[in-house]
Design an enzyme around this catalytic site. Structure first.
Site, PDB file in Angstrom:
ATOM      1  N   SER A 210       0.622  -1.188   0.181  1.00  0.00           N
ATOM      2  CA  SER A 210      -0.046   0.157   0.191  1.00  0.00           C
ATOM      3  C   SER A 210       0.372   1.466  -0.155  1.00  0.00           C
ATOM      4  O   SER A 210       2.185   0.986  -0.151  1.00  0.00           O
ATOM      5  CB  SER A 210      -0.772   0.371   1.225  1.00  0.00           C
ATOM      6  OG  SER A 210      -1.090   1.630   1.785  1.00  0.00           O
TER       7      SER A 210
ATOM      8  N   TYR B  24      -1.442  -0.579  10.441  1.00  0.00           N
ATOM      9  CA  TYR B  24      -1.606  -1.351   8.557  1.00  0.00           C
ATOM     10  C   TYR B  24      -0.312  -0.289   8.104  1.00  0.00           C
ATOM     11  O   TYR B  24       0.058  -1.124   7.944  1.00  0.00           O
ATOM     12  CB  TYR B  24      -3.178  -0.872   8.549  1.00  0.00           C
ATOM     13  CG  TYR B  24      -3.391  -1.150   7.466  1.00  0.00           C
ATOM     14  CD1 TYR B  24      -2.963  -2.096   7.154  1.00  0.00           C
ATOM     15  CD2 TYR B  24      -3.301   0.185   6.564  1.00  0.00           C
ATOM     16  CE1 TYR B  24      -3.038  -1.949   5.330  1.00  0.00           C
ATOM     17  CE2 TYR B  24      -3.118   0.167   5.211  1.00  0.00           C
ATOM     18  CZ  TYR B  24      -3.397  -1.323   4.494  1.00  0.00           C
ATOM     19  OH  TYR B  24      -3.797  -1.224   3.098  1.00  0.00           O
TER      20      TYR B  24
END
Ligand SMILES: NC(=O)c1ccc[n+]([C@@H]2O[C@H](COP(=O)([O-])OP(=O)(O)OC[C@H]3O[C@@H](n4cnc5c(N)ncnc54)[C@H](OP(=O)(O)O)[C@@H]3O)[C@@H](O)[C@H]2O)c1
Length: 268
Positions: free
Chosen positions: A146, A159
């Site tokens: 990401s 995350y």
């Protein structure tokens, strides 16, 4: 390096029961005529996708129901995928997030994020690299990271850290490979409209989300063309270059304000 030719080849996609993984599976089937091994926990979603793709795309689909946060399950997915030696590519896409103040993230939840996004991915990558990084074997592996792995993201601290791990891990491994016909790609999208972001906490950020079909198309392109690292979307790529010139503390501060506003509005 020769591009991957997916037609009639077997491709593993983890996290294919929804979102990006499901859309990549659909495009791999319809546009590239790849046979698929699809893995996730939700058996119903996977079986529905299998029926749809076998009927309308005319390809073969194997379903593996597995919890990839459990190392033995991750091992089983790879063992079943490489049995017969005809696995050609793998997309390790399954992942989970938490959006909120880190102090409110329960330990069990944190461990589950770590096990799914990091431990399971490393476990599967280890076996896949052993399988692919051999003379005479052709193929590709893509790790879905990401943009949140490129800089620290407040309110998605854990995350963001797992994705920073995946980016560093995938890029480092890419340069350890000995087989010129095998590549590792790190795919790092910005926000995408999927189940992951289909939550009122993300409401203020929804304008930034990319349609999942666009992200999936660019992800498959990155895999096929054996990119080292790839960010989908021109604006994301420009933003990413630009952000490299700014101090991380400054970026984190700006993001913190936007994310907190979105979280606060969702709680009102
Ligand atoms: N959405 C975004 O804004 C965004 C941005 C950048 C990167 N990404 C990354 O893209 C990937 C896909 O996310 P998404 O946006 O498509 O979210 P999603 O719709 O929530 O999909 C996540 C997928 O991962 C699977 N999964 C989660 N935990 C699992 C487990 N323990 N074992 C097996 N499968 C598991 C889920 O399947 P089951 O629940 O059926 O197990 C589901 O298929 C993730 O790695 C995510 O970090 C997303």
């Amino acid at each position: 390096m020769k591009h991957l030719q997916l037609n009639n080849k077997w491709v593993l996609v983890t996290g294919a029961s929804s979102g990006l993984g499901q859309e990549m599976a659909r495009q791999l089937a319809h546009l590239h005529k790849a046979n698929l091994i699809i893995a996730a926990r939700r058996a119903d979603n996977l079986n529905q996708l299998k029926a749809e793709l076998e009927k309308y795309a005319g390809i073969q689909v194997k379903v593996i129901v597995a919890d990839l946060s459990i190392p033995e399950e991750a091992d089983r997915v790879i063992a079943e995928s490489i049995a017969g030696n005809n696995l050609y590519a793998a997309i390790l896409n399954a992942g989970v997030t938490y959006f909120g103040r880190h102090t409110e993230l329960a330990w069990d939840n944190f461990e589950s994020i770590l096990k799914t996004n990091v431990i399971g991915v490393v476990r599967m990558t280890n076996s896949l690299v052993k399988y692919f990084d051999e003379p005479g074997t052709e193929g590709g592996l893509m790790l879905v990271s990401s943009m949140a792995g490129f800089f620290p993201v407040p309110y998605q601290a854990a995350y963001s850290a797992t994705k920073a791990f995946i980016t560093a891990f995938g890029n480092a491994l890419h340069n350890e490979l000995t087989n010129p016909a095998f590549s590792i790609t790190v795919f790092a999208p910005g926000g995408i409209a999927t189940e992951m972001t289909d939550n009122s906490k993300f409401n203020e950020l929804k304008g930034w989300l990319m349609p999942v079909s666009v992200a999936a198309k660019e992800g498959i392109h990155a895999l096929i063309t054996r990119k080292y690292s790839y960010v989908p979307g021109l604006l994301n790529r420009i933003g990413n270059v630009f952000m490299n010139f700014l101090p991380s503390k400054f970026i984190g501060g700006k993001m913190s304000k936007v994310y907190l506003k979105s979280l606060t509005k969702a709680q009102q």
